[in-house]
Write an enzyme that holds these catalytic residues in place. Structure first.
Site, PDB file in Angstrom:
ATOM      1  N   ASP A   1     -17.169   7.412  -1.990  1.00 53.90           N
ATOM      2  CA  ASP A   1     -15.914   7.275  -1.238  1.00 53.90           C
ATOM      3  C   ASP A   1     -15.631   8.626  -0.591  1.00 53.90           C
ATOM      4  OD1 ASP A   1     -13.476   6.348  -0.267  1.00 53.90           O
ATOM      5  OD2 ASP A   1     -12.417   6.580  -2.172  1.00 53.90           O
TER       6      ASP A   1
ATOM      7  N   ARG B   1     -13.801  -8.362   1.854  1.00 60.72           N
ATOM      8  CA  ARG B   1     -12.377  -8.148   1.602  1.00 60.72           C
ATOM      9  C   ARG B   1     -11.617  -9.429   1.948  1.00 60.72           C
ATOM     10  NH1 ARG B   1     -10.192  -3.081   1.477  1.00 60.72           N
ATOM     11  NH2 ARG B   1      -8.362  -4.251   0.782  1.00 60.72           N
TER      12      ARG B   1
ATOM     13  N   HIS C   1      -7.464   0.860  -6.473  1.00 64.62           N
ATOM     14  CA  HIS C   1      -7.697   0.038  -5.268  1.00 64.62           C
ATOM     15  C   HIS C   1      -8.404  -1.252  -5.727  1.00 64.62           C
ATOM     16  CE1 HIS C   1      -8.009  -1.079  -1.228  1.00 64.62           C
ATOM     17  NE2 HIS C   1      -8.940  -0.260  -0.784  1.00 64.62           N
TER      18      HIS C   1
ATOM     19  N   ARG D   1       0.883  -1.180   0.000  1.00 61.96           N
ATOM     20  CA  ARG D   1       0.000   0.000   0.000  1.00 61.96           C
ATOM     21  C   ARG D   1       0.908   1.214   0.000  1.00 61.96           C
ATOM     22  NH1 ARG D   1      -5.364   1.541   3.465  1.00 61.96           N
ATOM     23  NH2 ARG D   1      -6.197   0.102   1.914  1.00 61.96           N
TER      24      ARG D   1
ATOM     25  N   CYS E   1     -16.355   1.901   0.446  1.00 61.72           N
ATOM     26  CA  CYS E   1     -15.224   1.042   0.825  1.00 61.72           C
ATOM     27  C   CYS E   1     -14.846   1.203   2.297  1.00 61.72           C
ATOM     28  CB  CYS E   1     -14.028   1.313  -0.077  1.00 61.72           C
ATOM     29  SG  CYS E   1     -13.369   2.986   0.070  1.00 61.72           S
TER      30      CYS E   1
ATOM     31  N   GLN F   1     -10.371  -3.838  -3.338  1.00 63.54           N
ATOM     32  CA  GLN F   1     -11.684  -3.398  -2.878  1.00 63.54           C
ATOM     33  C   GLN F   1     -12.770  -3.761  -3.889  1.00 63.54           C
ATOM     34  OE1 GLN F   1     -12.431  -1.713   0.202  1.00 63.54           O
ATOM     35  NE2 GLN F   1     -14.457  -2.391  -0.457  1.00 63.54           N
TER      36      GLN F   1
HETATM   37  N1  NVA Z   1      -9.879   6.849  -1.580  1.00 59.73           N
HETATM   38  C1  NVA Z   1      -9.542   6.412  -0.253  1.00 59.73           C
HETATM   39  C2  NVA Z   1      -9.799   4.956  -0.100  1.00 59.73           C
HETATM   40  C3  NVA Z   1      -9.513   4.411   1.281  1.00 59.73           C
HETATM   41  C4  NVA Z   1      -9.737   2.939   1.398  1.00 59.73           C
HETATM   42  C5  NVA Z   1      -8.086   6.718   0.029  1.00 59.73           C
HETATM   43  O1  NVA Z   1      -7.247   6.531  -0.873  1.00 59.73           O
HETATM   44  O2  NVA Z   1      -7.765   7.172   1.129  1.00 59.73           O
HETATM   45  N1   CP Z   2     -11.370   0.029   2.386  1.00 64.34           N
HETATM   46  C1   CP Z   2     -10.094  -0.064   2.829  1.00 64.34           C
HETATM   47  O1   CP Z   2      -9.164  -0.317   2.052  1.00 64.34           O
HETATM   48  O2   CP Z   2      -9.954   0.125   4.158  1.00 64.34           O
HETATM   49  P1   CP Z   2      -8.582   0.291   4.978  1.00 64.34           P
HETATM   50  O3   CP Z   2      -7.999   1.619   4.576  1.00 64.34           O
HETATM   51  O4   CP Z   2      -9.008   0.238   6.405  1.00 64.34           O
HETATM   52  O5   CP Z   2      -7.660  -0.828   4.612  1.00 64.34           O
END
Ligand code: NVA
Ligand code: CP
Length: 305
Positions: free
Chosen positions: A222, A290, A134, A107, A262, A137
């Site tokens: 989101d 997930r 992502h 990540r 998500c 997800q």
């Molecule tokens: N768009 C959000 C998704 C989090 C799971 C982010 O990148 O923070």
């Molecule tokens: N939806 C998601 O990826 O959640 P986290 O940021 O908690 O991993």
């Protein structure tokens, strides 16, 4: 000695449509098996390295639990506790880690970092979220839709909000799973034209969330400020003020439309409490999936590797 390049999962488009459908079917099967209490241990002695350059609840816990349930093990690696945080080059880190573990989940911020890591890894690399995509997800989201409503093919999905990593992965999903995608964003927050090019026949851009929501089978949103955009949060709240998914927006959709997010969510910003905590919301199933979708992914990437 020539070795086959590893199978990576950097975006949904690393799967063919047939592979993606098989993977979701497998996720549904593995979920039922887990709920029946039947062990399935194809990954004994296998180890997943998990590098998180951003916070996570769902992604970390689902991968770690998933590896344990499959008979393997997962290692959590935070940059501040490893040499990555002290500037060890990405290619060197990828070379070293991939000689020890069987797969790596990353990540990070720039998608190019993930691509560079994958280029130098001997083992499958999984995108646990980048600023651009992502994909894990989306496996869970599609599984959730299918479990509740059957095939998503030919359905209409409406994404309301920022043209961000989630929106981009929905564009890829529309292509793989053959659904129509209406995207409603404020001006200046549209998805990348390059990503939109993936499927300009299935995706339509709107500036009015109500118009985009009409007859939708699934409404998705989101956060307005993603991880790394904390400084822009106030400006974004102003720009997105008309893009909150409310009961009025849900009323434009089909009577049996579902709502997904998500998570983490901000009630009163991108979605009202009434919607996310209401009867059309399937966000808790979505979060649980997930685990099951990623178990299917790990099994697919690792079982014969
Ligand atoms: N768009 C959000 C998704 C989090 C799971 C982010 O990148 O923070
Ligand atoms: N939806 C998601 O990826 O959640 P986290 O940021 O908690 O991993």
């Amino acid at each position: 000695m020539e070795t086959c390049p590893p199978r990576h999962f950097l975006t949904l488009l690393d799967l063919t449509s047939a592979q993606a459908h098989d993977l979701i079917a497998r996720a549904i099967e593995l979920k039922q098996r887990q709920h029946r209490g039947q062990p399935y241990l194809p990954l004994q002695q296998r180890v997943l390295g998990m590098i998180f350059e951003k916070s996570s609840t769902r992604t970390r816990v689902s991968f770690e639990t998933g590896m344990a349930q499959l008979g393997g093990h997962a290692i959590f690696l935070a940059p501040r506790d490893t040499q990555l945080g002290r500037g060890e080059p990405i290619p060197d880190s990828a070379r070293v880690l991939s000689r020890m573990v069987d797969a790596i989940m990353l990540r990070t911020f720039e998608h190019e970092t993930l691509e560079l890591f994958a280029k130098h890894s001997q083992v499958p690399v999984i995108n646990g979220l980048t600023d651009r995509f992502h994909p894990c997800q989306l496996l869970a989201d599609i599984q959730t839709y299918i479990e509740h409503r059957g095939s998503i093919q030919g359905r209409t999905v409406t994404y309301i909000g920022d043209g961000n990593n989630m929106c981009h992965s929905y564009i890829n999903a529309a292509h793989l799973f053959d659904f129509q995608l209406n995207i409603a964003c404020p001006p200046g927050f549209e998805p990348s034209p390059l990503v939109l090019k993936t499927d300009d026949t299935r995706c339509r851009l709107f500036t009015e969330p109500r118009a985009a929501a009409q007859h939708a089978d699934l409404i998705v949103t989101d956060v307005w400020a993603s991880m790394g955009q904390e400084d822009e949060a106030a400006a974004r709240r102003a720009a997105f003020a008309d893009f909150c998914v409310s009961s009025a927006i849900m009323a434009e959709a089909a009577d049996d439309a579902l709502f997904m997010h998500c998570l983490p969510a901000h009630r009163g910003e991108e979605v009202t409490a009434e919607v996310i905590d209401g009867p059309q919301s399937v966000v808790w199933d979505e979060a649980e999936n997930r685990l099951h979708a990623q178990k299917a992914l790990l099994d697919y990437l690792l079982a014969n590797a």
